[in-house]
Write an enzyme that holds these catalytic residues in place. Structure first.
Site, PDB file in Angstrom:
ATOM      1  N   SER A  19       0.121   1.476  -6.780  1.00 50.57           N
ATOM      2  CA  SER A  19      -0.038   2.574  -5.835  1.00 50.57           C
ATOM      3  C   SER A  19      -1.502   2.968  -5.771  1.00 50.57           C
ATOM      4  O   SER A  19      -2.250   2.797  -6.736  1.00 50.57           O
ATOM      5  CB  SER A  19       0.795   3.767  -6.303  1.00 50.57           C
ATOM      6  OG  SER A  19       0.363   4.961  -5.706  1.00 50.57           O
ATOM      7  N   ASP A  67       6.820   4.984   0.129  1.00 51.17           N
ATOM      8  CA  ASP A  67       6.596   4.296  -1.142  1.00 51.17           C
ATOM      9  C   ASP A  67       6.944   5.170  -2.334  1.00 51.17           C
ATOM     10  O   ASP A  67       7.412   4.671  -3.361  1.00 51.17           O
ATOM     11  CB  ASP A  67       5.138   3.842  -1.241  1.00 51.17           C
ATOM     12  CG  ASP A  67       4.889   2.555  -0.480  1.00 51.17           C
ATOM     13  OD1 ASP A  67       5.595   2.309   0.520  1.00 51.17           O
ATOM     14  OD2 ASP A  67       3.990   1.793  -0.873  1.00 51.17           O
ATOM     15  N   CYS A  74       1.750   6.657   6.672  1.00 49.63           N
ATOM     16  CA  CYS A  74       1.847   6.245   5.266  1.00 49.63           C
ATOM     17  C   CYS A  74       1.565   4.769   5.020  1.00 49.63           C
ATOM     18  O   CYS A  74       1.261   4.010   5.932  1.00 49.63           O
ATOM     19  CB  CYS A  74       3.192   6.688   4.702  1.00 49.63           C
ATOM     20  SG  CYS A  74       3.279   8.488   4.527  1.00 49.63           S
ATOM     21  N   ASP A  75       1.744   4.377   3.764  1.00 50.62           N
ATOM     22  CA  ASP A  75       1.097   3.230   3.145  1.00 50.62           C
ATOM     23  C   ASP A  75       1.142   1.919   3.927  1.00 50.62           C
ATOM     24  O   ASP A  75       0.124   1.332   4.236  1.00 50.62           O
ATOM     25  CB  ASP A  75       1.702   3.000   1.756  1.00 50.62           C
ATOM     26  CG  ASP A  75       1.486   4.175   0.827  1.00 50.62           C
ATOM     27  OD1 ASP A  75       1.271   5.291   1.324  1.00 50.62           O
ATOM     28  OD2 ASP A  75       1.544   3.988  -0.391  1.00 50.62           O
ATOM     29  N   CYS A 106       0.439  11.938   0.835  1.00 58.47           N
ATOM     30  CA  CYS A 106       0.148  12.521  -0.475  1.00 58.47           C
ATOM     31  C   CYS A 106      -1.336  12.870  -0.587  1.00 58.47           C
ATOM     32  O   CYS A 106      -2.195  12.180  -0.054  1.00 58.47           O
ATOM     33  CB  CYS A 106       0.594  11.572  -1.573  1.00 58.47           C
ATOM     34  SG  CYS A 106       2.394  11.338  -1.582  1.00 58.47           S
TER      35      CYS A 106
END
EC number: 4.2.1.9
Length: 553
Positions: free
Chosen positions: A470, A78, A119-120, A191
């Site tokens: 986000s 992302d 991840c997302d 992240c």
């Protein structure tokens, strides 16, 4: 075993012959076949190390007497896809990931699966596949990256995004921006704050689908490799026990997960992913449930982007199990987890390694950081079916705000005007036609919100959108407005200068325009047409509204 259908009996000699071509022996034919579903690739920092985790998982499977078979799924970063057309493909990738896992597992009749995402949209895609397939499954999330360290303070990707806004106003030099760029992302892992990837990892552990401690164990930590190996060992036992996801995950499990989400100040994207996941488990999880539990569940840990702490601090303080321990009087402790124990049994065995840090950064129910949870659901004539905001990351001055609309029909137009200084204190930026159908793909508006933040306007400017945000977004940013603009929702009728009322404590989002005027605008409304091809065209035809999880038929 399920896999007997491809390896038992004389009529399966051709199937066995093909398996033997891969190196499978006759003795292995009598063992459980375990799929290792790996989303490793070379472009996502959160996934560049998953090949090594997969090796640990496979070693664990072999230790326990199973036979591992690894295959890969796709993954979108992302952060790299942010701020341009590429972001339209992020949310749609969720269902593609789910579908590809289903295709591989069903075609080859595996006995169990170990899922390795980070991840997302990749974590929810894997979870949704587990719910749909309902064969023994365990999830190994890849873990956070270490934070950066610049100018004597910890940094992360959001530091860089906000640096762009600061640079545009002259508050940050090109040299300083370059230093943030070079040093803020510390290597492998998701992240470093409580953004979407780490929120979903925490939710996975709270649901009971990964081993205790998995969510916050960092990508480079040996603890993560051990958890991966233990997960490989455990899946073989789960196959023998026939312990499947639907025996673990119930509606009460989702309530537990939402309470943890609220306590850690998690990403608003959970309001998309958890309803979609519940759908695959045959359950209905309405948006209103998030607000109900938010009012009952206090915010207990101040993590980036809404606070100073990083996932590194959270892990050292005890991670998800420590938060669940604080919440134990509210949780459903009888819910089962992948290790065969209940939530309550796991908490009884949980040991706090760093009691001082645990006490310093994880608040108590009696003295929380905020009395309510991290997310609020707002409704009103601008969002009849709901909208969401990460209230834990909103400055108190902006929790109640009324201001004039600055309306943009796409993210690019908004970004251009924000960086050009055309957005002033008091304004409410409206970005529309960015919903699931209107985008299509429901892009995240992080570039816009970070620019506003970097320019020092988060205490005076709000942003509302039918797109999403986000997990790194902070400030008065209200997304997922439903119905979306392309379906004729009220956000399509907003004009420059219209006054918009935001009242987070009262859960209100209203357009201060008379009903008569809105009816006249609605009668004249014609949605703009976009040329959409390929997968996005199919997605646009079949995707549902954000308030129901953006599921795809």
């Amino acid at each position: 075993m399920r896999s007997d259908i491809i390896k038992e009996g004389p009529e399966r000699a051709p199937n066995r012959s093909l398996l033997k071509a891969t190196g499978v022996t006759d003795s292995e034919m009598r063992k459980p076949f375990i799929a290792v579903v790996n989303s490793w690739n070379d472009i996502i920092p959160g996934h560049i190390h998953l090949n090594k985790l997969a090796e640990a998982v496979k070693a664990g499977i072999r230790n326990a007497g199973g036979v591992p078979f690894e295959f890969h799924t796709i993954g979108v970063c992302d952060g790299i896809a942010m701020g341009h057309e590429g972001m339209k493909y992020s949310l749609p990738s969720r269902e593609v990931i789910e579908d590809t896992i289903e295709l591989m597992v069903k075609a080859h009749q595996f006995d169990g699966i170990v899922l390795i995402p980070t991840c997302d949209k990749i974590v929810p895609g894997h979870l949704m596949a587990a719910g749909r397939l309902d064969i023994p499954a365990i999830v190994v999330t890849g873990g956070p990256m270490l934070p950066g360290y610049v100018d004597d303070k910890y940094t992360d990707l959001i530091s860089v995004f906000e640096g762009v806004g600061a640079y545009s106003t002259g508050k940050l030099s090109e040299r300083d921006l370059k230093r943030l760029e070079n040093l803020s992302c510390g290597g492998a892992g998701s992240c470093a704050g409580m953004f979407t990837a780490n929120t979903m990892a925490c939710v996975t552990e709270a649901l009971g689908l990964s081993l205790p401690g998995c969510a916050t164990a960092h990508a480079v930590d040996a603890k993560k490799a051990r958890i991966a190996k233990e997960s490989g060992e455990r899946i073989v036992e789960m196959v023998k026990e026939n312990l499947t996801p639907r025996k673990i995950v119930t509606f009460k499990s989702f309530e537990n997960a939402i309470m943890v989400d609220m306590a850690v100040g998690g990403s608003t994207n959970t309001t998309l992913h958890l309803p979609a996941l519940a759908h695959e488990f045959g359950l209905n999880l309405p948006l209103e449930k998030f607000d109900e539990l938010s009012r009952e569940t206090p915010h207990l840990i101040s993590l980036r982007p809404g606070g100073p702490n990083f996932m590194l601090h959270f892990d050292r303080a005890g991670g998800v199990q420590a938060v669940m321990q604080r919440l134990s009087s509210k949780l459903h402790l009888d819910q089962l987890t992948v290790n065969g124990k209940t939530i309550g049994e796991n908490l009884n065995e949980f040991e706090i390694i760093n009691p001082k840090l645990n006490k310093e950064i994880i608040a108590t129910l009696e003295k929380p950081i905020h009395a309510e949870g991290g997310i609020a659901v707002l409704k009103g004539n601008l969002a009849p079916n709901g909208s969401v905001v990460k209230q834990a990351a909103v400055d108190p001055k902006m929790r109640v705000h009324t201001g004039p609309a600055k309306v943009y029909d796409c993210e690019e137009d908004a970004m251009e005007n924000i960086l050009a200084g055309n957005v002033k204190p008091g304004d409410i930026v409206v970005i529309r036609y960015e919903g699931p159908k209107g985008g299509p793909g429901m892009r995240e508006m992080l570039a816009a919100t970070a620019a506003i933040g970097g320019m020092g306007l988060l205490e005076s400017v709000a942003l509302v959108t039918d797109g999403r945000f986000s997990g790194g977004t902070r400030g008065p940013c209200i997304g997922h407005i439903s119905p979306e603009a392309s379906e004729g929702g009220p956000i399509a009728l907003v004009k420059d200068g219209d006054m918009i009322e935001i009242n987070i404590p009262e859960r209100v989002l209203n357009l201060k325009v008379s009903e008569e005027e809105l009816e006249q605008r609605k009668a004249a409304f014609v949605p703009p047409k976009k040329e959409v091809t390929g997968y996005l065209a199919r997605y646009q035809r079949s995707v549902h509204s954000a308030n129901t999880g953006g599921i795809v038929d």
